[in-house]
Design an enzyme around this catalytic site. Structure first.
Site, PDB file in Angstrom:
ATOM      1  CD  GLU A 166      -2.869  -1.195   2.377  1.00 15.55           C
ATOM      2  OE1 GLU A 166      -3.963  -1.730   2.241  1.00 15.55           O
ATOM      3  OE2 GLU A 166      -2.482  -0.658   3.431  1.00 15.55           O
ATOM      4  CD  GLU A 236      -4.367  -5.664   3.062  1.00 16.02           C
ATOM      5  OE1 GLU A 236      -5.151  -4.864   3.610  1.00 16.02           O
ATOM      6  OE2 GLU A 236      -3.130  -5.674   3.254  1.00 16.02           O
TER       7      GLU A 236
END
Length: 801
Positions: A166, A236
């Site tokens: 991320e 995710e």
């Protein structure tokens, strides 16, 4: 360093490592625009996150088995660098950090493994998984184009792969050109390993070829990789959300999770990972992020204690759980029926209405798969597809593995609901024993660590070795002060998490930030005395003396049970700040999971037999903290949508693994910061007390396990209720049963205007004194149709004992 550490001696590398334990070293792993290709075959992968340090080794085999039984092909975990390299070149791979043991358990279960090796993992973990000592290597700046950081982070590990976590978006933009350079360096470094396996970057829109960029979100159906040659991965999928002390608790309905997963595969996805499938516990001081709770339950399909089939929904002392694990298991089986046609077929799109649509896949062998979706968040619809009518509840997807029969609808939950209660047990059930205490000195308890005019940064001073840092000073007040008639006020403006203020050895007040804003300002009225006044501030992380005296002497360790500093007490003092408590405790009966109820205490840390249970803090949320009496699964989810527990402690019970108990001679140690009543601490067993089911006649009734596309599968079998108590328990009574149009939820079902009078007797005959039972709606409603035109629903609630 543990013996197992040698193969991982270069753990701090920028990758997510995908291990394929069932495939030998000569296997070929590549990808095309559609999916991963393993040994020449496209694979659709359902992955589940289980973080090994957030449970204990004794739990790992069951957790992995539950994931596999739930339909997983793969287990995913981070590697927590700061848990393994505790000091430069000093490695730890034992107990909860025995990564090799965890990997072997996954391998032996025949599952794939996704290993995400950071270096930065985030994950609401302390320091994001990066060792604190790295911060003090001269010239180091984290996660940017910084040579000291890159040298420490360079990967020398060979295997299958992904990079960073991320980083794209905000962080890369924050660092500007250096951020872009770092991201490209990370990708280049990974590719230089020549693993022969694809690499991925989570949330990295500019991932260079051939690195695959992936999606992390509640929904990823609209996500597209940055190249038409890359497959669509969802690394995710958040089935819930984390908790923060002092706030209500978020919950994501199973219907919405299933909707998001079905939409992802409907729109061309091929790898989907639940973050997390089992969240576990932030034992000790491992929790990261401001005010994250010790529990990392995350509203995951398998709860913090390792129970599947359930999903938390607290109501007073009960814990209502919905069937997230079981509902997703049926979804996974349904999707797997479609795997070949999804991955090798051609796709077409058909509009079925303003917000209704079909995605159809057909392959050369004649296979046909259809997803019928109603993305209207309000209105149920009946649609026509290939001359058949299909009922589509709002915000739902139906899966048709033969383009004809519905085997699963995301909004129609057929799995049972289990009611979980925390059954209290005394700490000393067999023989009461005396407590011992140790009282901390307020302020400086030994030699000053240093003296400085002004304040210091907590983390930089303690180097994260403790939650606590003392600031002390003294000042004099002359006799004229009392005659002025005004009261002094101590103003504290803190960038930290919390503070306890002591004046002349008395606690005068405490103040804290919260999950959305950790800094705070407080004004405390104080009564000064003539002459010398001593002011001490205990700064906390949830920090000029570093740490506590009890920490210095390791009073929580088993070898310190007889330390002379422990003072026996016939009755432990109550509501005393800065107090250590020690008591011998008994093992709770049975084999149910165990929690410790800390509702009577203030705030602090707890240990059992030297094992760090973690930070406890029964901080109460506001009575109007976004809670709703019920949760509507329809429409886009966010963490504020479905919340419970307003006006209650965010976390009351703290998981104590059964493997931490000895047959006898167990010692509980508690450090209390602000004051509480230790005599009211209890253990609690986590027990399933009752089960419920609510199934309608229009629910899919095809047995997916026996599905055969080559035969006619026109669904004519009646829908059915299935109930099951935990092993060793039977259904002892049926509290409610109604076939007709009942309403409500488990523990609050009500009969409707239509009710079949034989409902209760039919269910009792099938279920009483059995561990599990099945009741079809046709059995419960045999005889005349008492309510023509009414869609029949069977609602059942039964006790387990």
């Amino acid at each position: 360093m543990a013996a197992a550490a040698a193969p991982f001696a270069a753990l701090p590398c920028l990758l997510l490592l995908l291990l394929l334990p069932s495939i030998d070293a000569t296997s070929n792993v590549t990808y095309d625009h559609r999916s991963l290709i393993i040994d020449g075959r496209r694979r659709l992968v359902i992955s589940t996150s289980i973080h090994y340090p957030r449970s204990v080794p004794e739990m790992w085999p069951k957790l992995v088995a539950e994931a596999k039984d739930g339909g997983a092909d793969c287990i995913e975990t981070y590697v927590f660098w700061n848990g393994h390299e505790i000091a430069p070149g000093q490695y730890y791979f034992e107990d909860r950090f025995d990564l090799v043991r965890f990997v072997k358990i996954v391998r032996d279960a025949g599952l794939l493994l996704i290993l995400r090796i950071g270096p930065f993992v985030a994950a609401e973990w302390n320091f994001g998984g990066v060792p604190v000592w790295l911060h003090y290597v001269p010239g180091t700046v984290f996660r940017t184009n910084n040579e000291p950081f890159k040298v420490r982070s360079t990967c020398r590990f060979h295997g299958v792969s992904t990079i960073e976590n991320e980083y794209g978006g905000y962080l890369e933009e924050y660092y500007g050109p250096a951020g872009k350079a770092y991201a490209m360096w990370a990708a280049s470094m990974a590719l230089a390993q020549n693993t022969g396996v694809p690499w991925i970057m989570c949330q990295q829109p500019d991932a260079p070829n051939p690195v695959i960029n992936t999606c992390n979100s509640f929904y990823c159906d609209t996500f597209q990789p940055n190249s038409p040659t890359k497959p669509k991965f969802w690394t995710e999928n958040w089935p819930g959300w984390f908790q923060t002390f002092g706030e209500s608790n978020p919950h994501r309905p199973p219907e919405d999770v299933a909707f998001a997963v079905a939409r992802f595969f409907e729109k061309g996805g091929s790898v989907q990972n639940y973050y997390v499938y089992h969240g576990g516990t932030n034992f000790g001081r491992t929790t990261g992020g401001p005010f994250i709770t010790t529990s990392y339950d995350y509203d995951a399909p398998i709860d913090e204690y390792g129970l599947a089939l359930l999903q938390l929904y607290p109501i007073n002392d009960r814990l209502r759980r919905f069937p997230k694990w079981a509902h997703l298991k049926e979804l996974h089986k349904s999707i797997k029926l479609c795997e070949h046609t999804l991955l090798y077929g051609n796709t077409s799109f058909l509009s079925l209405g303003p917000k209704q649509e079909a995605d159809i896949y057909t392959d050369q062998s004649g296979g046909c798969v259809a997803f019928l979706a109603n993305i209207d968040s309000d209105k149920d619809k009946v649609v026509t597809f290939r001359n058949r009518q299909y009922d589509l509840p709002a915000w739902s997807v139906s899966i048709l593995p033969d383009c004809k029969n519905v085997v699963f609808n995301t909004a129609k939950v057929q799995s049972q609901t289990s009611m979980v209660v925390m059954v209290p047990e005394s700490l000393q059930a067999l023989k009461p024993d005396r407590w011992s205490i140790f009282r901390e000195t307020t302020g400086i308890w030994g030699k000053n660590d240093f003296i400085q005019n002004g304040f210091v940064d907590h983390i930089n001073t303690t180097k994260d070795t403790t939650d606590y840092l003392w600031y002390t000073t003294s000042f004099s007040v002359d006799g004229s002060y009392s005659s002025k008639g005004s009261q002094a006020v101590l103003n504290i403006d803190s960038k930290g998490h919390g503070v306890h203020a002591f004046l002349n050895n008395e606690l005068i007040g405490s103040a804290y930030g919260n999950g959305s804003k950790s800094s705070f300002t407080v004004g405390l009225p104080i009564n000064l005395r003539t002459g010398k006044n001593d002011l001490a501030l205990l700064s906390m992380t949830v920090g000029l003396q570093i740490g506590l005296e009890g920490e210095y002497y390791s009073l929580f360790k088993p070898d310190q049970r007889s330390n002379k500093r422990w003072i026996p007490q016939s009755e432990p003092p109550k509501n005393q700040p800065l107090t250590w408590y020690k008591v011998n405790v008994d093992v709770p009966q049975g084999d149910d999971p165990v929690g410790i109820d800390m509702q009577s205490m203030g705030k602090g840390l707890a240990w059992l037999n030297g094992n760090a249970i973690g930070r406890y803090w029964p901080r109460t949320s506001s009575t109007d903290d976004r809670c709703t009496p019920s949760c509507n699964y329809r429409g886009t989810f966010d963490p504020d949508k479905c919340r419970t527990g307003c006006g209650q402690p965010t976390q009351r019970w703290y998981h104590v693994p059964r493997s931490w108990f000895h047959p006898s001679g167990n010692t509980l140690v508690v450090f209390e910061e602000k004051g509480g009543d230790p005599t009211k601490i209890t253990f609690s067993r986590r027990v399933v007390s009752s089960v419920c089911s609510f199934v309608s006649e229009h629910y899919p009734s095809i047995d997916v396990d026996s599905w055969d596309k080559s035969t006619t599968n026109d669904a004519t079998t009646a829908a059915k209720v299935q109930l099951s108590c935990p092993k060793g328990k039977n259904i002892s009574s049926v509290k409610f049963a109604s076939l007709g149009n009942p309403s409500g939820t488990c523990r609050s079902y009500q009969k409707g205007s239509c009710h079949h009078p034989n409902s209760l007797s039919v269910v009792e005959k099938a279920c009483l004194n059995t561990n599990s039972c099945t009741v079809s709606l046709s059995d419960a409603g045999s005889g005349d149709d008492l309510c023509p035109g009414v869609t029949k629903t069977l609602a059942v609630e039964a006790d387990c004992s």
